[in-house]
Design an enzyme around this catalytic site. Structure first.
Site, PDB file in Angstrom:
ATOM      1  CG  HIS A   1      -1.681   1.273   1.495  1.00 39.08           C
ATOM      2  ND1 HIS A   1      -2.787   1.812   0.705  1.00 39.08           N
ATOM      3  CD2 HIS A   1      -1.190   2.461   2.237  1.00 39.08           C
ATOM      4  CE1 HIS A   1      -2.895   2.914   1.181  1.00 39.08           C
ATOM      5  NE2 HIS A   1      -2.565   3.178   2.084  1.00 39.08           N
ATOM      6  CD  GLU A   2       1.881   3.726   3.773  1.00 43.60           C
ATOM      7  OE1 GLU A   2       2.414   4.835   3.191  1.00 43.60           O
ATOM      8  OE2 GLU A   2       1.062   3.732   4.349  1.00 43.60           O
TER       9      GLU A   2
END
Length: 71
Positions: free
Chosen positions: A51-52
């Protein structure tokens, strides 16, 4: 990961052997608690880091989440 080798910085980095080498630096990672807890820890780590590192822009080729680990 569809585009895992499209960016120079990540090419060849996200392989199983590289993951094992990184995990070796943190011996408690994914090794404490029940089997279910260990699986959750690894899944949470992969989910969070993906996600990051995704570009997440709306017009990204193949969608905003197709570039995890490559942005």
């Amino acid at each position: 990961l569809l585009h895992r080798n499209d960016c120079q910085e990540a090419r060849g980095f996200y392989k199983y052997d590289a993951f094992l080498a990184a995990v070796a630096a943190f011996p408690a990672f994914g090794t404490t608690g029940s089997t279910e807890t260990r699986k959750r820890e690894v899944a949470a780590f992969l989910g969070q880091t993906s996600h990051e590192t995704t570009g997440g822009w709306a017009a990204a080729p193949d969608g905003p989440y197709a570039w995890g680990y490559c942005f």
